[in-house]
Design an enzyme around this catalytic site. Structure first.
Site, PDB file in Angstrom:
ATOM      1  N   ARG A 190      -3.641  -1.721  -7.736  1.00  0.00           N
ATOM      2  CA  ARG A 190      -4.843  -0.930  -7.553  1.00  0.00           C
ATOM      3  C   ARG A 190      -4.793   0.247  -8.273  1.00  0.00           C
ATOM      4  O   ARG A 190      -3.870   1.142  -8.072  1.00  0.00           O
ATOM      5  CB  ARG A 190      -5.059  -0.630  -5.847  1.00  0.00           C
ATOM      6  CG  ARG A 190      -5.536  -2.088  -5.232  1.00  0.00           C
ATOM      7  CD  ARG A 190      -6.871  -2.322  -5.390  1.00  0.00           C
ATOM      8  NE  ARG A 190      -7.658  -1.101  -5.230  1.00  0.00           N
ATOM      9  CZ  ARG A 190      -8.082  -0.741  -3.891  1.00  0.00           C
ATOM     10  NH1 ARG A 190      -7.663  -1.442  -2.933  1.00  0.00           N
ATOM     11  NH2 ARG A 190      -8.759   0.589  -3.610  1.00  0.00           N
ATOM     12  N   ASP A 240       0.834  -1.306  -0.080  1.00  0.00           N
ATOM     13  CA  ASP A 240      -0.022   0.103   0.005  1.00  0.00           C
ATOM     14  C   ASP A 240       0.907   1.168   0.098  1.00  0.00           C
ATOM     15  O   ASP A 240       2.198   1.160   0.029  1.00  0.00           O
ATOM     16  CB  ASP A 240      -0.884   0.132   1.274  1.00  0.00           C
ATOM     17  CG  ASP A 240      -2.215   0.706   0.896  1.00  0.00           C
ATOM     18  OD1 ASP A 240      -2.332   1.426  -0.127  1.00  0.00           O
ATOM     19  OD2 ASP A 240      -3.252   0.409   1.768  1.00  0.00           O
ATOM     20  N   SER A 244      -0.270  -0.602  -4.830  1.00  0.00           N
ATOM     21  CA  SER A 244      -1.291   0.306  -4.861  1.00  0.00           C
ATOM     22  C   SER A 244      -0.789   1.665  -5.609  1.00  0.00           C
ATOM     23  O   SER A 244      -1.625   2.687  -5.359  1.00  0.00           O
ATOM     24  CB  SER A 244      -1.505   0.322  -3.273  1.00  0.00           C
ATOM     25  OG  SER A 244      -2.089  -0.692  -3.065  1.00  0.00           O
ATOM     26  N   ASP A 302     -11.257   2.394  -2.860  1.00  0.00           N
ATOM     27  CA  ASP A 302     -11.473   1.243  -2.301  1.00  0.00           C
ATOM     28  C   ASP A 302     -12.977   0.837  -2.466  1.00  0.00           C
ATOM     29  O   ASP A 302     -13.759   1.710  -2.281  1.00  0.00           O
ATOM     30  CB  ASP A 302     -11.317   1.308  -0.438  1.00  0.00           C
ATOM     31  CG  ASP A 302      -9.825   1.488  -0.210  1.00  0.00           C
ATOM     32  OD1 ASP A 302      -9.007   1.493  -1.250  1.00  0.00           O
ATOM     33  OD2 ASP A 302      -9.769   1.659   0.830  1.00  0.00           O
TER      34      ASP A 302
HETATM   35  C1  GLA Z   1      -6.042   1.327   1.821  1.00  0.00           C
HETATM   36  C2  GLA Z   1      -6.416   0.131   0.840  1.00  0.00           C
HETATM   37  C3  GLA Z   1      -7.376  -0.907   1.466  1.00  0.00           C
HETATM   38  C4  GLA Z   1      -6.914  -1.520   2.443  1.00  0.00           C
HETATM   39  C5  GLA Z   1      -6.599  -0.349   3.693  1.00  0.00           C
HETATM   40  C6  GLA Z   1      -6.188  -1.010   4.821  1.00  0.00           C
HETATM   41  O1  GLA Z   1      -7.239   2.143   1.985  1.00  0.00           O
HETATM   42  O2  GLA Z   1      -6.705   0.728  -0.411  1.00  0.00           O
HETATM   43  O3  GLA Z   1      -7.593  -1.905   0.215  1.00  0.00           O
HETATM   44  O4  GLA Z   1      -5.688  -2.207   2.412  1.00  0.00           O
HETATM   45  O5  GLA Z   1      -5.762   0.703   3.009  1.00  0.00           O
HETATM   46  O6  GLA Z   1      -5.884   0.111   5.828  1.00  0.00           O
END
Ligand code: GLA
Length: 428
Positions: free
Chosen positions: A216, A159, A191, A220
């Site tokens: 990603r 992330d 991410s 979310d």
């Molecule tokens: C971010 C990610 C989510 C999750 C959260 C965890 O928002 O995009 O998918 O992993 O962090 O804190």
């Protein structure tokens, strides 16, 4: 920063020396991930069944291996945020919270591997994870990769909270290299694009395809149809930039499947499954496999939908049409001249009778059959010019697997692992 870390950092910056050469994820990953359903529930005293703990991941591994998921390809059990202790160990390494993971991660990995499954873990390029647990700053990238490899981790979600764009642009390729250098094949989910707005020119997708197995791109997912719809719409609106980026070993990730939770009707659940199959998206569920309804299970275990998602050509599909009547048509080309079509209704009134022809959807001249993925019925005698009618429920889909009849005879009966596609197309 020590001498080796400086050298390591400089090496990561040399163009051409990057490259995630792990041979993994030739088809999109499938499995289960904690975040959307279980979030950062760390109070095991109040909520022992659902808190982020080794028990939760063992429970899900049991379900995946005993309830027919693993045989369908759902193989990753993935830890998300909130697994760590608030402090690194005296050796500088990340460590799990000792109350919630008393056996340690290596032990959990063994449990998962013993069941023929794989373990995913979460870390964050930055000073802290999104929920405030220890982050992986640039000087810790190599150590953390080594730690994960030593535990037997098979997949890393990296992330990007609490870092700036420069740190991210250095840190993500650095982790790619660090994972490679461990010698352990570890799938790498980045991410990064989501933190850079998800689109060119800020994001260079062909570069990302060389350093990450998936990424990603966007917000979310939440447990609602509005969330599924906004993600789908963003991916479709930007498909000219995103669709060419996907292929075997490197995928866009519109986030987890929320089927089986609280926010989607059955029609909406079918729609998420169908559209995630079209998008060649990871089929990573975030739900409670211990209490899943039979209806949700049937959607998630639909062999033809899975077979379409896992098609070996790995071509991401596209939105073909947006009709004024709030019907959308999606298309994905598949192996052996087959195609997937999804007719989506964004209406809010009643089942809509939608008419079109395959010729109008760019199909070549010829004769076709269409297998309706969720009803199990086959529509025979279609030609490219036949005007067909489908009845699409509000916020629901009709999904077709369409194949030319001359090249491929009628499919055999469903008898094994994606048998329909497997036998017909010798998928493995
Ligand atoms: C971010 C990610 C989510 C999750 C959260 C965890 O928002 O995009 O998918 O992993 O962090 O804190």
């Amino acid at each position: 920063m020590g001498y080796f870390q400086v050298v390591f950092l400089l090496l990561a910056l040399i163009p051409g020396s990057t490259g995630l050469d792990n041979g993994l994820l030739r088809t999109p990953p499938m499995g289960w991930m904690a975040w959307e359903r279980f979030r950062c529930d760390i109070d095991c005293r109040k909520d022992p069944t659902n808190c982020i703990s080794e028990k939760l991941f063992r429970d899900m591994a049991d379900r995946l291996s005993e309830d027919g998921w693993r045989e369908l390809g759902y193989e990753y059990v993935m830890i998300d945020d909130c697994w760590m202790s608030m402090q690194r160990g005296s050796d500088g390494r990340l460590q799990p919270d000792s109350d919630r993971f008393p056996g340690g991660i290596a032990n959990l990995a063994r449990y998962i591997h013993d069941r023929g499954l794989k373990l995913g873990i979460y870390a964050d390029m930055g000073s802290a994870t999104c929920m405030g647990f220890p982050g992986t700053t640039l000087d810790k990238v190599e150590l953390d990769a080594q730690t994960f490899a030593s535990w037997g981790v098979d997949y890393l979600k990296f992330d990007g909270c609490h870092s700036n764009a420069i740190e991210q642009l250095i840190g993500y390729p650095l982790m790619s290299k660090a994972l490679n250098w461990t010698g352990r094949p570890i799938a790498y989910s980045c991410s990064l694009p989501a933190y850079l707005g998800g689109l060119p020119p800020n994001v260079n997708y062909s570069y990302l395809g060389n350093i990450c197995n998936l990424w990603r791109n966007y917000d979310d997912i939440e447990d609602s149809w509005a969330s599924v719809q906004s993600i789908l719409d963003w991916f479709s609106t930007n498909q000219d930039d995103l669709q060419p980026a996907a292929g075997p070993g490197h995928w866009n990730d519109p986030d987890m499947l929320i089927i089986g939770n609280f926010g989607l009707s059955l029609d909406q659940a079918q729609a998420q499954m169908a559209l995630w199959a079209i998008m060649a998206a990871p089929l990573v569920m975030s739900n409670d496999l211990r209490t899943l309804s039979a209806d949700a299970r049937a959607i998630l275990q639909n062999r033809v939908a899975i077979g379409i998602n896992q098609d070996p050509r790995g071509i991401q599909g596209r939105r073909l049409l947006q009709e004024l009547g709030h019907i959308e048509v999606y298309w994905r080309p598949l192996s052996h001249s087959a195609n997937a079509l999804v007719f989506l209704s964004l209406r809010q009134d009643m089942p809509y009778l939608y008419q079109n022809s395959l010729a109008n959807l760019n199909f070549p001249a010829g004769s076709f059959e269409a297998y309706d993925v969720f009803s199990g019925k086959t529509l025979s005698g279609l030609t490219d010019h036949t005007i067909f009618t489908v009845s699409i429920n509000p916020s629901g889909v009709v999904m077709w697997y369409v194949y030319p009849v001359k090249q491929s005879p009628r499919p055999p009966k469903d008898t094994g692992r994606y048998p329909y596609l497997l036998k017909k197309y010798r998928m493995s």
